[in-house]
Write an enzyme that holds these catalytic residues in place. Structure first.
Site, mmCIF file in Angstrom:
data_model
loop_
_atom_site.group_PDB
_atom_site.id
_atom_site.type_symbol
_atom_site.label_atom_id
_atom_site.label_comp_id
_atom_site.label_asym_id
_atom_site.label_seq_id
_atom_site.Cartn_x
_atom_site.Cartn_y
_atom_site.Cartn_z
ATOM 1 N N GLY A 31 -0.703 -19.289 -2.643
ATOM 2 C CA GLY A 31 -2.075 -19.475 -2.208
ATOM 3 C C GLY A 31 -2.627 -18.562 -1.408
ATOM 4 O O GLY A 31 -1.901 -17.312 -1.423
ATOM 5 N N HIS A 37 -3.630 -11.412 -6.560
ATOM 6 C CA HIS A 37 -3.125 -12.581 -7.365
ATOM 7 C C HIS A 37 -3.954 -12.646 -8.390
ATOM 8 O O HIS A 37 -3.337 -12.963 -9.369
ATOM 9 C CB HIS A 37 -3.345 -13.899 -6.227
ATOM 10 C CG HIS A 37 -2.567 -13.964 -5.175
ATOM 11 N ND1 HIS A 37 -2.857 -13.980 -4.050
ATOM 12 C CD2 HIS A 37 -1.158 -14.057 -4.932
ATOM 13 C CE1 HIS A 37 -2.102 -14.120 -3.083
ATOM 14 N NE2 HIS A 37 -0.912 -14.131 -3.571
ATOM 15 N N GLN A 150 4.400 -5.998 -8.325
ATOM 16 C CA GLN A 150 5.289 -5.083 -7.937
ATOM 17 C C GLN A 150 5.077 -4.872 -6.428
ATOM 18 O O GLN A 150 6.038 -4.405 -5.654
ATOM 19 C CB GLN A 150 4.652 -3.818 -8.378
ATOM 20 C CG GLN A 150 5.702 -2.544 -8.085
ATOM 21 C CD GLN A 150 5.027 -1.226 -8.109
ATOM 22 O OE1 GLN A 150 4.342 -0.714 -9.094
ATOM 23 N NE2 GLN A 150 5.351 -0.411 -7.224
ATOM 24 N N GLN A 155 11.827 -8.740 -4.914
ATOM 25 C CA GLN A 155 11.734 -10.226 -5.478
ATOM 26 C C GLN A 155 11.623 -10.256 -6.850
ATOM 27 O O GLN A 155 12.132 -11.199 -7.496
ATOM 28 C CB GLN A 155 10.336 -10.849 -4.774
ATOM 29 C CG GLN A 155 9.815 -12.130 -5.551
ATOM 30 C CD GLN A 155 8.533 -12.748 -4.629
ATOM 31 O OE1 GLN A 155 8.593 -13.156 -3.643
ATOM 32 N NE2 GLN A 155 7.586 -12.582 -5.247
ATOM 33 N N SER A 188 -1.788 -11.943 1.470
ATOM 34 C CA SER A 188 -2.108 -12.983 2.192
ATOM 35 C C SER A 188 -2.285 -12.872 3.890
ATOM 36 O O SER A 188 -2.994 -13.267 4.573
ATOM 37 C CB SER A 188 -1.489 -14.304 1.941
ATOM 38 O OG SER A 188 -1.508 -14.538 0.069
HETATM 39 P P1 AMP Z 1 2.714 -14.677 -2.861
HETATM 40 O O1 AMP Z 1 1.482 -15.674 -2.833
HETATM 41 O O2 AMP Z 1 2.569 -13.601 -1.490
HETATM 42 O O3 AMP Z 1 3.939 -15.422 -2.819
HETATM 43 O O4 AMP Z 1 2.486 -13.657 -4.088
HETATM 44 C C1 AMP Z 1 2.481 -14.467 -5.276
HETATM 45 C C2 AMP Z 1 2.480 -13.219 -6.429
HETATM 46 O O5 AMP Z 1 1.354 -12.355 -6.218
HETATM 47 C C3 AMP Z 1 3.666 -12.301 -6.294
HETATM 48 O O6 AMP Z 1 4.437 -11.951 -7.469
HETATM 49 C C4 AMP Z 1 3.281 -11.095 -5.719
HETATM 50 O O7 AMP Z 1 4.150 -10.020 -5.923
HETATM 51 C C5 AMP Z 1 1.919 -10.992 -6.318
HETATM 52 N N1 AMP Z 1 1.143 -10.358 -5.250
HETATM 53 C C6 AMP Z 1 0.966 -10.637 -3.961
HETATM 54 N N2 AMP Z 1 0.037 -9.306 -3.428
HETATM 55 C C7 AMP Z 1 -0.315 -8.649 -4.558
HETATM 56 C C8 AMP Z 1 -0.903 -7.252 -4.639
HETATM 57 N N3 AMP Z 1 -1.611 -6.713 -3.507
HETATM 58 N N4 AMP Z 1 -0.917 -6.665 -6.097
HETATM 59 C C9 AMP Z 1 -0.555 -7.256 -7.064
HETATM 60 N N5 AMP Z 1 0.308 -8.482 -6.968
HETATM 61 C C10 AMP Z 1 0.463 -9.010 -5.773
#
Ligand code: AMP
Length: 288
Positions: A31, A37, A150, A155, A188
């Protein structure tokens, strides 16, 4: 957009969609959605018939309880953004739904070095918790394609290994990092940066960019040059009093192993983690 809150309901819905021959794309998130995202949702929409996004702030992957407590929750605006991006299904389970017998990890997978280095070293337990929830989500959604950023390079590598070890029928699609106009990788956690820290945070991506340019300029790079370049970035970053640097590393992009001897075709990735203004930021860049 359909909102589904239980594993049973999402499994039933996916079963129906797959029977109709639909391909399912899935982007798991915690979220506090931003353009990064949403770029995953867009890419999934281009490549699949149905796109599922999950929002679940996973308690088991926070090695620091304070980080968990402070994690931003913005469900209303998240839903607006998902609707605007034409996401088909939002999977929104509760903690009790995902962990009916408690948070203990009964059969953790062994990712070896991949989970021990870099983030694994600085955030003990983080990857075990992350893999625990990603596996549960994949078993619930059973997507054809899994979309990950990426931004969280290590992860994504661990999730590729999870899919291989558990023999799941899903393909991980690694999506490019979305950045703010000045280059800061979207996250986030960026909303927790005060004005001064936000302005300074841009140094992370600036250093990665100039590192990439300097590696590209060299006709040949050997292990010693890599170590020197790594040290230069580390020294530069630590010279800013605002940053508390955890690591700066140039690694083999396929294995995350340090590079000692390298051929012309060894892919390289530079990864950094640093604290600024009480917020932990990570970034990375493929060098070649
Ligand atoms: P999170 O909500 O931080 O767990 O991220 C969820 C997904 O969004 C994960 O696969 C992250 O790698 C991806 N994500 C987060 N920030 C970015 C970004 N700036 N650019 C591309 N993907 C992202």
């Amino acid at each position: 957009m359909q909102i589904i809150k239980t594993i049973q309901d999402i499994q039933n819905q996916i079963f129906i969609l797959k029977k109709e021959g639909k391909k399912i794309g899935f982007a798991p998130t915690m979220g506090a959605l931003h353009e990064g995202h949403i770029s995953l949702i867009r890419q999934s929409r281009r490549e699949n018939d149905v796109t599922v996004c999950s929002i679940f702030v996973n308690p088991t992957q926070f090695n620091d309880p304070k980080d968990f407590e402070k994690y931003p929750i913005t469900l209303e605006s998240d839903m607006q953004k998902l609707i605007a991006a034409k996401c088909d299904i939002l999977f929104l389970p509760s903690v009790a739904e995902m962990y009916p017998t408690g948070l203990k990890n009964h059969k953790p997978l062994d990712f070896g070095f991949l989970a021990e280095t870099l983030e694994g070293e600085w955030r003990p337990g983080h990857f075990a918790g992350m893999a625990q929830i990603v596996e549960k989500l994949l078993l619930a959604v059973t997507p054809d394609r899994l979309y990950m950023g990426q931004k969280d390079y290590q992860q994504a590598m661990i999730c590729t290994d999870l899919i291989r070890q558990r023999k799941l029928k899903t393909r991980l699609i690694l999506c490019p990092i979305k950045r703010e106009k000045d280059g800061l990788a979207m996250s986030s956690r960026n909303v927790r940066l005060d004005k001064k820290s936000r302005a300074k945070a841009v140094e992370l991506s600036k250093l990665l960019r100039s590192l990439k340019a300097s590696i590209r300029r060299q006709p040949t790079v050997d292990g010693r040059r890599i170590a020197e370049a790594e040290q230069r970035v580390y020294d530069k970053l630590t010279s800013f009093p605002e940053f508390k640097v955890e690591y700066v590393a140039i690694r083999n992009a396929k294995t995350l192993k340090p590079v000692k001897t390298l051929s012309d075709t060894t892919p390289l990735v530079a990864l950094v983690a640093a604290w600024i203004g009480g917020v932990r930021l990570i970034d990375n860049m493929l060098l070649r």
